[in-house]
Design a protein around this motif. Structure first.
Motif, PDB file in Angstrom:
ATOM      1  N   ALA A 199     106.310 -73.475 125.271  1.00 11.78           N
ATOM      2  CA  ALA A 199     106.770 -73.462 123.877  1.00 11.78           C
ATOM      3  C   ALA A 199     106.492 -72.104 123.245  1.00 11.78           C
ATOM      4  CB  ALA A 199     106.062 -74.563 123.094  1.00 11.78           C
ATOM      5  N   ALA A 200     107.471 -71.557 122.544  1.00  7.94           N
ATOM      6  CA  ALA A 200     107.331 -70.238 121.931  1.00  7.94           C
ATOM      7  C   ALA A 200     107.960 -70.242 120.540  1.00  7.94           C
ATOM      8  CB  ALA A 200     107.959 -69.170 122.809  1.00  7.94           C
ATOM      9  N   ASP A 232      92.266 -69.704 127.658  1.00  9.40           N
ATOM     10  CA  ASP A 232      92.631 -68.553 128.487  1.00  9.40           C
ATOM     11  C   ASP A 232      91.368 -67.740 128.733  1.00  9.40           C
ATOM     12  OD1 ASP A 232      93.890 -66.563 129.875  1.00  9.40           O
ATOM     13  OD2 ASP A 232      95.085 -65.814 128.201  1.00  9.40           O
ATOM     14  N   LYS A 233      90.580 -68.198 129.674  1.00  7.34           N
ATOM     15  CA  LYS A 233      89.275 -67.590 129.920  1.00  7.34           C
ATOM     16  C   LYS A 233      89.379 -66.124 130.324  1.00  7.34           C
ATOM     17  CE  LYS A 233      86.806 -71.791 131.399  1.00  7.34           C
ATOM     18  NZ  LYS A 233      85.642 -71.666 130.519  1.00  7.34           N
ATOM     19  N   ASN A 234      90.416 -65.802 131.097  1.00  6.41           N
ATOM     20  CA  ASN A 234      90.501 -64.482 131.698  1.00  6.41           C
ATOM     21  C   ASN A 234      91.568 -63.577 131.093  1.00  6.41           C
ATOM     22  OD1 ASN A 234      88.443 -64.654 133.829  1.00  6.41           O
ATOM     23  ND2 ASN A 234      89.717 -66.331 134.604  1.00  6.41           N
ATOM     24  N   ALA A 235      92.094 -63.970 129.933  1.00  5.52           N
ATOM     25  CA  ALA A 235      93.087 -63.153 129.214  1.00  5.52           C
ATOM     26  C   ALA A 235      94.300 -62.852 130.072  1.00  5.52           C
ATOM     27  CB  ALA A 235      92.435 -61.853 128.719  1.00  5.52           C
ATOM     28  N   THR A 236      94.805 -63.877 130.758  1.00  6.16           N
ATOM     29  CA  THR A 236      95.942 -63.682 131.654  1.00  6.16           C
ATOM     30  C   THR A 236      97.283 -64.070 131.038  1.00  6.16           C
ATOM     31  OG1 THR A 236      95.682 -65.896 132.614  1.00  6.16           O
ATOM     32  CG2 THR A 236      94.496 -64.082 133.690  1.00  6.16           C
ATOM     33  N   ALA A 237      97.260 -64.742 129.872  1.00  5.46           N
ATOM     34  CA  ALA A 237      98.511 -65.259 129.305  1.00  5.46           C
ATOM     35  C   ALA A 237      98.721 -64.794 127.868  1.00  5.46           C
ATOM     36  CB  ALA A 237      98.507 -66.791 129.372  1.00  5.46           C
ATOM     37  N   LEU A 238      98.313 -63.586 127.566  1.00  2.00           N
ATOM     38  CA  LEU A 238      98.326 -63.108 126.186  1.00  2.00           C
ATOM     39  C   LEU A 238      99.734 -62.956 125.621  1.00  2.00           C
ATOM     40  CD1 LEU A 238      95.446 -60.466 126.322  1.00  2.00           C
ATOM     41  CD2 LEU A 238      95.348 -62.857 125.608  1.00  2.00           C
ATOM     42  N   GLN A 239     100.676 -62.553 126.454  1.00  2.00           N
ATOM     43  CA  GLN A 239     102.040 -62.379 125.955  1.00  2.00           C
ATOM     44  C   GLN A 239     102.612 -63.719 125.490  1.00  2.00           C
ATOM     45  OE1 GLN A 239     103.431 -59.150 125.798  1.00  2.00           O
ATOM     46  NE2 GLN A 239     104.819 -60.221 124.401  1.00  2.00           N
ATOM     47  N   GLY A 240     102.440 -64.751 126.309  1.00  2.00           N
ATOM     48  CA  GLY A 240     102.920 -66.069 125.923  1.00  2.00           C
ATOM     49  C   GLY A 240     102.193 -66.621 124.720  1.00  2.00           C
ATOM     50  N   LEU A 241     100.889 -66.418 124.662  1.00  2.00           N
ATOM     51  CA  LEU A 241     100.115 -66.928 123.537  1.00  2.00           C
ATOM     52  C   LEU A 241     100.461 -66.214 122.235  1.00  2.00           C
ATOM     53  CD1 LEU A 241      96.600 -67.401 125.207  1.00  2.00           C
ATOM     54  CD2 LEU A 241      98.188 -69.194 124.447  1.00  2.00           C
ATOM     55  N   SER A 242     100.911 -64.968 122.329  1.00  2.00           N
ATOM     56  CA  SER A 242     101.284 -64.237 121.114  1.00  2.00           C
ATOM     57  C   SER A 242     102.530 -64.824 120.461  1.00  2.00           C
ATOM     58  CB  SER A 242     101.511 -62.756 121.435  1.00  2.00           C
ATOM     59  OG  SER A 242     102.716 -62.568 122.174  1.00  2.00           O
ATOM     60  N   ARG A 243     103.279 -65.637 121.211  1.00  2.00           N
ATOM     61  CA  ARG A 243     104.504 -66.258 120.686  1.00  2.00           C
ATOM     62  C   ARG A 243     104.342 -67.760 120.441  1.00  2.00           C
ATOM     63  NH1 ARG A 243     106.542 -63.164 125.125  1.00  2.00           N
ATOM     64  NH2 ARG A 243     106.849 -65.107 126.288  1.00  2.00           N
ATOM     65  N   HIS A 292      95.795 -77.343 133.933  1.00  2.00           N
ATOM     66  CA  HIS A 292      95.471 -76.230 133.039  1.00  2.00           C
ATOM     67  C   HIS A 292      95.997 -74.921 133.611  1.00  2.00           C
ATOM     68  CE1 HIS A 292      92.143 -73.535 131.166  1.00  2.00           C
ATOM     69  NE2 HIS A 292      93.204 -73.569 130.398  1.00  2.00           N
ATOM     70  N   GLY A 293      95.803 -74.735 134.914  1.00  2.00           N
ATOM     71  CA  GLY A 293      96.303 -73.527 135.563  1.00  2.00           C
ATOM     72  C   GLY A 293      97.816 -73.422 135.493  1.00  2.00           C
ATOM     73  N   LEU A 294      98.499 -74.565 135.632  1.00  2.00           N
ATOM     74  CA  LEU A 294      99.964 -74.567 135.554  1.00  2.00           C
ATOM     75  C   LEU A 294     100.440 -74.227 134.144  1.00  2.00           C
ATOM     76  CD1 LEU A 294     102.501 -75.057 137.236  1.00  2.00           C
ATOM     77  CD2 LEU A 294     102.388 -77.465 136.562  1.00  2.00           C
ATOM     78  N   ALA A 295      99.709 -74.703 133.125  1.00  2.00           N
ATOM     79  CA  ALA A 295     100.066 -74.373 131.741  1.00  2.00           C
ATOM     80  C   ALA A 295      99.959 -72.863 131.506  1.00  2.00           C
ATOM     81  CB  ALA A 295      99.155 -75.126 130.778  1.00  2.00           C
ATOM     82  N   LEU A 296      98.937 -72.234 132.058  1.00  2.00           N
ATOM     83  CA  LEU A 296      98.799 -70.784 131.930  1.00  2.00           C
ATOM     84  C   LEU A 296      99.934 -70.061 132.654  1.00  2.00           C
ATOM     85  CD1 LEU A 296      94.936 -70.391 132.407  1.00  2.00           C
ATOM     86  CD2 LEU A 296      96.222 -69.941 130.318  1.00  2.00           C
ATOM     87  N   GLN A 297     100.315 -70.576 133.814  1.00  2.00           N
ATOM     88  CA  GLN A 297     101.441 -69.979 134.535  1.00  2.00           C
ATOM     89  C   GLN A 297     102.728 -70.080 133.717  1.00  2.00           C
ATOM     90  OE1 GLN A 297     101.938 -71.297 138.626  1.00  2.00           O
ATOM     91  NE2 GLN A 297      99.727 -71.469 138.892  1.00  2.00           N
TER      92      GLN A 297
END
Length: 352
Positions: free
Chosen positions: A34-35, A64-75, A21-26
């Motif tokens: 995927a974007a 994304d518990k800590n809102a660390t991957a918002l840019q990637g998730l926006s795409r 899970h941590g690697l997916a966020l990275q």
């Protein structure tokens, strides 16, 4: 899913689930996931509790518990994204291991216990979020809090100006006695405090209530009554379950909340019952076992105005949200619906 994504999924499934899970966020942060970008159409665009969604397929809280991957998730093709849960103070959560894949059941069990960096750190990340993303925050309470009801209001006060919606999460099974707050009197008092805080925001935002799938009929009737009286903007049905009926995996006996395919029927029945009880006066978001366009469509026809997923990404990859949205568009067209809102509740009787 392309060859690169398939190879990545094979690698992730060989890893410890929480490390994967941590690697997916990275990967999301690095732009290596995927974007597919914006997925929308005239049929998919919809409004839920005043939120203008490009499509009704959202990412559930917990990924994304800590809102660390918002840019990637926006795409990533989701119509909306929910992060958190956030608590007033940071907390480590429960000891590891606390996340288990149930591959034979296309499911997962977690007992994270609201592990997060706390509202101050999360607010800092929300302040620099992508502006083209419909973003929500799941509100939580600290495990050792003397006043858990006040914790929800505190997180909303700190972060409410930085998101489009917030969710009151009283349905996680992994914080002791948290689900007790779903009782009628306790829930009424808690929501009164949260809504008072919401009304004091410079830009009041929709507040949703997230409920458990394990409520009996009487408890569900109480939740519906309180939700309607409290002024919340909608209900998210449902969180994870404590049930272990029909599981085949060797991890079936692990403590925690079960999510994924085994939850689909239970969660959809609760959704349909709640739709009947609220008589369409509150928008509902259907969660639990959504892993395909057909299942998203079934939730919508059972009464959901939008859906969320999370566990299915473990088995279908980060591009699954976009894939489901595109498939949903085709199903709506097949059945002659001009817009997804027209399909809401049209199959509810099959679940009640």
């Amino acid at each position: 899913m392309n060859l690169f994504e398939r190879a990545g999924m094979v690698l992730l499934r060989r890893m410890d689930p929480e490390a994967a899970h941590g690697l997916a966020l990275q990967a999301l942060r690095a732009g290596a996931a995927a974007a597919p970008g914006l997925v929308t159409s005239a049929r998919l665009r919809t409004q839920v509790a005043g939120l203008n969604l490009p499509n009704p397929v959202g990412l559930a809280a917990g990924f994304d518990k800590n809102a660390t991957a918002l840019q990637g998730l926006s795409r990533a093709g989701f119509g909306f994204v929910e992060v958190g849960a956030a608590t007033p103070r940071p907390q480590p959560g429960n000891p590891r291991p606390r996340l288990f894949r149930l591959t034979e059941d296309a499911a997962a069990i977690n007992r994270f216990g609201f592990n997060n960096d706390g509202m101050e750190a999360i607010a800092g990340r929300l302040a620099t979020r992508p502006r083209d993303l419909v973003l929500g925050l799941n509100l939580g309470a600290n495990k050792d809090s003397p006043d858990r009801a006040a914790d929800f209001a505190a997180v909303l006060a700190r972060c409410g100006a930085l998101v489009e919606f917030a969710t009151v999460n009283v349905s996680s099974p992994n914080t002791e006695k948290l689900r007790d707050l779903q009782g009628k009197a306790a829930l009424s008092a808690l929501l009164a405090g949260v809504m008072a805080e919401r009304d004091g925001l410079e830009r009041p935002i929709p507040v949703f209530l997230k409920i458990a799938p394990d409520l009996d009929t009487a408890a569900l009737e109480d939740v519906a009554e309180v939700a309607l009286e409290s002024g919340v903007s909608g209900v998210i049905a449902t969180n994870t379950t404590l049930s272990r009926v029909g599981l085949r995996s060797r991890h079936a006996g692990e403590a925690g909340g079960l999510s994924g395919q085994p939850l689909f029927e239970r969660a959809t029945r609760v959704l349909a019952q709640l739709s009947t009880l609220t008589e369409g006066r509150l928008p509902l978001i259907g969660v639990g076992g959504v892993g395909s366009a057909e299942q998203a469509y079934e939730k919508i026809r059972a009464g959901a105005s939008a859906v969320q997923l999370y566990t299915a990404l473990v088995y279908g990859g980060l591009g699954l949200g976009a894939e489901i949205a595109r498939g949903l568009d085709e199903l709506l067209a097949r059945d002659g619906f001009a817009n997804v809102a027209d399909a809401v509740g049209t199959g509810r009787t099959a679940w009640t």
